[in-house]
Design a protein around this motif. Structure first.
Motif, PDB file in Angstrom:
ATOM      1  N   THR A   4       0.852  -1.188   0.000  1.00  0.00           N
ATOM      2  CA  THR A   4       0.000   0.000   0.000  1.00  0.00           C
ATOM      3  C   THR A   4       0.881   1.229   0.000  1.00  0.00           C
ATOM      4  OG1 THR A   4      -1.867   1.070   1.118  1.00  0.00           O
ATOM      5  CG2 THR A   4      -0.131   0.157   2.526  1.00  0.00           C
ATOM      6  N   GLN A   5       0.266   2.392  -0.209  1.00  0.00           N
ATOM      7  CA  GLN A   5       1.011   3.651  -0.150  1.00  0.00           C
ATOM      8  C   GLN A   5       1.042   4.146   1.292  1.00  0.00           C
ATOM      9  OE1 GLN A   5       1.969   2.979  -3.464  1.00  0.00           O
ATOM     10  NE2 GLN A   5       2.402   5.165  -3.274  1.00  0.00           N
ATOM     11  N   LEU A   6       2.150   4.750   1.687  1.00  0.00           N
ATOM     12  CA  LEU A   6       2.261   5.325   3.024  1.00  0.00           C
ATOM     13  C   LEU A   6       1.658   6.726   3.007  1.00  0.00           C
ATOM     14  CD1 LEU A   6       3.328   5.036   5.923  1.00  0.00           C
ATOM     15  CD2 LEU A   6       5.439   6.112   5.161  1.00  0.00           C
ATOM     16  N   GLY A   7       0.433   6.843   3.503  1.00  0.00           N
ATOM     17  CA  GLY A   7      -0.254   8.120   3.493  1.00  0.00           C
ATOM     18  C   GLY A   7      -0.388   8.656   2.087  1.00  0.00           C
ATOM     19  N   VAL A  13       4.804   0.476   0.708  1.00  0.00           N
ATOM     20  CA  VAL A  13       5.273  -0.352   1.819  1.00  0.00           C
ATOM     21  C   VAL A  13       4.386  -1.583   1.956  1.00  0.00           C
ATOM     22  CG1 VAL A  13       6.272   1.581   3.106  1.00  0.00           C
ATOM     23  CG2 VAL A  13       3.874   0.934   3.499  1.00  0.00           C
ATOM     24  N   SER A  14       4.939  -2.608   2.566  1.00  0.00           N
ATOM     25  CA  SER A  14       4.183  -3.834   2.813  1.00  0.00           C
ATOM     26  C   SER A  14       3.122  -3.591   3.876  1.00  0.00           C
ATOM     27  CB  SER A  14       5.132  -4.949   3.268  1.00  0.00           C
ATOM     28  OG  SER A  14       5.968  -4.507   4.321  1.00  0.00           O
ATOM     29  N   HIS A 211      -5.454  14.662   7.420  1.00  0.00           N
ATOM     30  CA  HIS A 211      -4.186  15.273   7.007  1.00  0.00           C
ATOM     31  C   HIS A 211      -3.346  14.345   6.123  1.00  0.00           C
ATOM     32  CE1 HIS A 211      -4.570  18.915   9.413  1.00  0.00           C
ATOM     33  NE2 HIS A 211      -5.024  18.180  10.402  1.00  0.00           N
ATOM     34  N   GLY A 212      -3.905  13.204   5.750  1.00  0.00           N
ATOM     35  CA  GLY A 212      -3.234  12.337   4.794  1.00  0.00           C
ATOM     36  C   GLY A 212      -2.083  11.516   5.346  1.00  0.00           C
ATOM     37  N   LEU A 213      -2.130  11.176   6.648  1.00  0.00           N
ATOM     38  CA  LEU A 213      -1.071  10.386   7.260  1.00  0.00           C
ATOM     39  C   LEU A 213      -1.403   8.902   7.219  1.00  0.00           C
ATOM     40  CD1 LEU A 213      -0.565  13.269   8.452  1.00  0.00           C
ATOM     41  CD2 LEU A 213       0.209  12.127  10.544  1.00  0.00           C
ATOM     42  N   GLY A 214      -0.407   8.076   6.950  1.00  0.00           N
ATOM     43  CA  GLY A 214      -0.568   6.654   7.150  1.00  0.00           C
ATOM     44  C   GLY A 214      -0.519   6.344   8.640  1.00  0.00           C
TER      45      GLY A 214
END
Length: 331
Positions: A4-7, A13-14, A211-214
């Motif tokens: 997936t995407q980090l944020g 990242v896995s 805020h778009g954070l993972g």
């Protein structure tokens, strides 16, 4: 392996993050290296550490173990997204006093500069992919923190900045200051989050999503209480003492209900607890911190477990969660 995407970044990242906290204190270097090799073989590319891991007089030891692993080559560093943290007091060369040397445990620009260089030396790498603030520092202005982080990005020493153990308003404040500086700001938040501890659902998760954070949950098994603790204790495979024993007794009925439900599913409790986190839309990658190969193999099983809507609802009945504030406390 799922990725997936980090944020809101371009970093892939896995869906599981390998936590390295036990490397050094409980898992020796050869076993730690074997676990990391297995992680790469299984497709896990996201590793989490901290400058203080190793603990007590061995703070920094975990990063050294990872650095020695990177030094073996074979594409280990190139295939790994390495995350580490800054904040806790670290030894200062030439100083052996009982109390921390001033600025060795804060997010001052001076300590951030010293800490990142020390982590890079221990990790034997030229950059850190995700540099996380281990805790919020209420004494240091955000303008100073962001100026220091911007400098590290410009120097190529770090790529992204994350937070850990922040409140929702901490995330909002940090992002607002970063926006005024035309800086990317935080890309991730690492929080205590599991079936038994869901308070971040009130304000931290909504803030992170806005805020778009993972979100990178730590302690997904709540110190082992969600890992089949009752059965393991009855079979003599685990002994709980101190706070863990108290927590078990306080929540025994709830934990027993959970373990019985997992038996009906035909899955290990730890696998179900991890799978539940993987079903939460705000979650990027739960951190698994295995001490042994067997524990790591068990964690990987969670990636193959798909929980139905009814099963997820049943888990919410056993461990009630929170609505977003203020709806959660409306009456």
């Amino acid at each position: 392996m799922e990725y997936t995407q980090l944020g809101r970044t371009g970093l892939t990242v896995s869906r599981l993050c390998l936590g390295t906290m036990n490397f050094g204190p409980q898992t020796d270097e050869p076993d730690s290296h074997r676990i990391m090799d297995t992680a790469l073989e299984k497709g896990i590319n996201f590793f989490d550490s901290a400058n203080v891991y190793g603990w007590a007089e061995n703070r920094g030891r975990t990063e050294e173990i990872i650095g020695n692993w990177f030094a073996q080559g074979g594409g280990r560093r190139e295939r790994t997204v390495i995350a580490t943290k800054v904040f806790g007091a670290m030894p200062v060369e030439g100083y052996s006093g009982d109390s921390p040397w001033p600025n060795s445990d804060r997010l001052s620009a001076r300590n951030i500069r010293q800490a990142v260089d020390a982590s890079l030396r221990r990790l034997q790498t030229d950059h850190i992919d995700l540099y996380q603030m281990h805790h919020v520092d209420r004494r240091t202005p955000w303008e100073e923190i962001w100026q220091a982080m911007e400098t590290l990005v410009e120097q190529g020493k770090i790529l992204y900045v994350g937070s850990s153990n922040f409140a929702g308003w901490h995330i909002a404040t940090a992002q607002e200051v970063a926006r005024h500086r035309n800086f990317l700001g935080l890309v991730s938040e690492q929080s205590l989050y599991n079936l038994m501890e869901r308070s971040v659902e009130l304000e931290v998760l909504p803030s992170a999503e806005y805020h778009g954070l993972g979100v990178i949950p730590w302690s997904p098994l709540h110190g082992g209480l969600l890992g089949g603790v009752i059965r393991k204790t009855e079979e003599g495979r685990r002994r709980t003492t101190g706070r863990a024993a108290e927590a078990l007794e306080e929540n025994r009925a709830q934990i027993q209900e959970f373990e019985d439900f997992c038996d009906k599913l035909g899955q290990a409790p730890g696998t179900v607890a991890l799978a539940w986190l993987l079903h939460q839309p705000a979650v990027t990658a739960p951190i698994v911190g295995p001490r042994t190969d067997a524990q790591f193999a068990s964690a990987l099983d969670a990636l193959d477990v798909k929980l139905s809507a009814e099963e997820l609802a049943r888990l919410d009945e056993i461990f009630p969660g929170h609505k977003t504030a203020p709806e959660d406390y409306a009456w």
